[in-house]
Write a protein that holds these residues in place. Structure first.
Motif, short mmCIF file in Angstrom:
data_model
loop_
_atom_site.label_atom_id
_atom_site.label_comp_id
_atom_site.label_asym_id
_atom_site.label_seq_id
_atom_site.Cartn_x
_atom_site.Cartn_y
_atom_site.Cartn_z
N SER A 29 0.62 -1.21 -0.11
CA SER A 29 -0.10 -0.09 0.00
C SER A 29 0.86 1.13 0.10
O SER A 29 1.97 1.25 0.56
CB SER A 29 -1.03 -0.11 1.26
OG SER A 29 -0.27 0.26 2.53
N GLU A 30 0.42 2.12 -0.56
CA GLU A 30 1.08 3.72 -0.65
C GLU A 30 0.11 4.73 -0.26
O GLU A 30 -0.80 4.83 -0.96
CB GLU A 30 1.50 3.69 -2.22
CG GLU A 30 2.44 5.00 -1.98
CD GLU A 30 2.99 5.33 -3.50
OE1 GLU A 30 3.83 6.33 -3.73
OE2 GLU A 30 3.06 4.37 -4.33
N PHE A 31 0.66 5.44 0.66
CA PHE A 31 -0.27 6.71 0.72
C PHE A 31 0.44 7.80 -0.01
O PHE A 31 1.64 7.90 0.25
CB PHE A 31 -0.12 6.99 2.28
CG PHE A 31 -1.03 8.14 2.86
CD1 PHE A 31 -2.27 8.41 2.59
CD2 PHE A 31 -0.34 9.09 3.63
CE1 PHE A 31 -2.88 9.59 2.76
CE2 PHE A 31 -1.06 10.30 4.03
CZ PHE A 31 -2.31 10.52 3.58
N VAL A 32 -0.54 8.97 -0.48
CA VAL A 32 -0.09 9.99 -1.37
C VAL A 32 -0.78 11.24 -0.83
O VAL A 32 -2.07 11.11 -0.38
CB VAL A 32 -0.39 9.88 -2.67
CG1 VAL A 32 -0.01 11.26 -3.37
CG2 VAL A 32 0.34 8.82 -3.51
N THR A 33 0.03 12.09 -0.27
CA THR A 33 -0.34 13.35 0.28
C THR A 33 0.59 14.32 0.13
O THR A 33 1.65 14.27 -0.71
CB THR A 33 -0.54 12.97 1.91
OG1 THR A 33 -1.21 14.20 2.45
CG2 THR A 33 0.86 13.02 2.72
N CYS A 34 0.40 15.76 0.76
CA CYS A 34 1.34 16.86 0.69
C CYS A 34 1.56 17.18 2.05
O CYS A 34 0.87 17.42 2.97
CB CYS A 34 0.67 17.96 -0.01
SG CYS A 34 1.73 19.36 -0.25
N LEU A 35 2.94 17.22 2.55
CA LEU A 35 3.19 17.63 3.87
C LEU A 35 4.23 18.39 3.92
O LEU A 35 5.30 18.68 2.93
CB LEU A 35 3.81 16.29 4.55
CG LEU A 35 3.03 15.20 4.97
CD1 LEU A 35 3.72 13.91 5.54
CD2 LEU A 35 1.91 15.46 5.74
N PRO A 36 4.66 19.38 4.64
CA PRO A 36 5.84 20.26 4.88
C PRO A 36 6.98 19.63 4.96
O PRO A 36 6.99 18.48 5.38
CB PRO A 36 5.48 21.24 6.04
CG PRO A 36 4.84 20.27 7.05
CD PRO A 36 3.82 19.54 6.00
N ASP A 37 8.27 20.06 4.72
CA ASP A 37 9.40 19.57 4.75
C ASP A 37 10.08 20.15 6.33
O ASP A 37 10.93 20.88 6.37
CB ASP A 37 10.34 20.08 3.89
CG ASP A 37 11.64 19.46 3.61
OD1 ASP A 37 11.93 18.46 4.48
OD2 ASP A 37 12.48 19.91 2.85
#
Length: 346
Positions: free
Chosen positions: A50-58
């Motif tokens: 399974s792979e989770f795709v999102t947008c996160l800060p660095d």
């Protein structure tokens, strides 16, 4: 098996210990959660890629979040790093007649700022078989809804199975569009729908029977759920499976759950689980979805098992704290197929 991809926002969860109220606590317990991430963790626990795709800060908080996901075996190699903050939510836990309370602090999060064209879906879907999203992602912002549409179109073009959890959250729809406007066009391209009876009512305007179980002997109105499922199937002819998650809440700590699956012009029903010591009901719907995706993907010819496995996954998630389910496929299948005893396993 090819991987299953989920897409959405993950947040830092802050919970007062020992059922304290916000005004009583000086400490918060830290965990992570979000609907689509919860599904990805469930699938990884079952041994599926399974792979989770999102947008996160660095930053280091986001890195800790990714470490947490990776500790369960979830792939995070395509997580986009931009923006300045990870979304938060505060959770005051329920007890007896006192309801739980959630306060969101996610405006301006990295996911909130997501735009179409920022994620390389072609690369992500190259070795994938299934794509899962939810109505929460489309509720966060207009641009996030557009990113959902982009992802769904790319998944369809790549030949993936696409599933949708309706996940209606009234406090999130604040950008000028209603879920009734946004979600149905996205649902038209999906193969499987998951949702509670009240979510189907709110988003699609259906009239559904009430699930009013008081004990495990309760018999749901199968004719009513079959009729409602047929209405959904007629409106969305591309859809191959329609799932209703059913819950009767007697108190904060005493719930009864069941479910239905309509596919191939047939309605399947599960047993009713009587859960009289709910530890944490957050994420139980996601456990239901994760269990069903596992059953549908790995036992495609046995729809009854898929529903039974999903309902068992939902039931047993109620017994652990946090957003994530913590159970293997073997443990969940044992509950789905066997008696409910609670005896010590040794």
């Amino acid at each position: 098996m090819k991987k299953i991809v989920t897409f959405g926002e993950i947040m830092l969860r802050l919970t007062p210990p020992e059922h304290l109220r916000f005004n009583q606590t000086k400490l918060f317990q830290v965990s992570y959660g979000g609907s689509e991430a919860n599904v990805a963790v469930a699938l990884a626990n079952y041994g599926l890629p399974s792979e989770f795709v999102t947008c996160l800060p660095d930053n280091r908080i986001a890195e800790a979040c990714l470490d947490d996901l990776r500790s369960y075996g979830v792939e995070t190699g395509h997580v986009l790093r931009c923006g300045n903050r990870l979304g938060l939510y505060y959770m005051e836990e329920a007890a007896a007649m006192r309801s739980s309370h959630v306060v969101y602090d996610r405006a301006g999060s990295s996911f909130d700022l997501l735009r179409p064209g920022m994620i390389d879906w072609t690369a992500i879907f190259r070795d994938a078989a299934w794509f899962h999203w939810s109505g929460i992602s489309a509720a966060v912002s207009a641009s996030a809804a557009e990113a959902c549409a982009e992802a769904i179109a790319a998944a369809r073009a790549a030949g993936l199975v696409v599933s949708c959890d309706l996940n209606y959250r009234k406090n999130l729809w604040k950008y000028g569009k209603t879920p009734q406007e946004v979600l149905p066009p996205l649902m038209e391209q999906c193969d499987f729908f998951f949702g509670t009876d009240d979510e189907y009512e709110r988003i699609l305007g259906l009239q559904l029977p009430k699930f009013e179980a008081r004990d495990a002997s309760y018999q749901p109105d199968t004719a009513g759920y079959e009729a409602a499922s047929r209405q959904v199937a007629e409106r969305f002819p591309h859809c191959r499976g329609i799932v209703f998650g059913l819950r009767s809440v007697l108190s904060a700590n005493h719930h009864l759950i069941s479910g239905t699956l309509y596919t191939g012009n047939r309605l399947y029903t599960s047993r009713v689980y009587d859960i009289d010591c709910v530890v944490d009901c957050v994420g139980v719907g996601d456990a239901f979805v994760g269990g069903l995706i596992y059953g549908l993907a790995c036992h495609a010819g046995d729809m009854q098992f898929a529903l039974d496995f999903g309902t068992a996954a939902c039931a047993i998630k109620n017994t652990v704290p946090g957003d994530y389910g913590q159970f293997t496929a073997e443990e969940t299948a044992q509950l789905a197929r066997g008696p409910i005893t609670g005896r010590i396993a040794r």
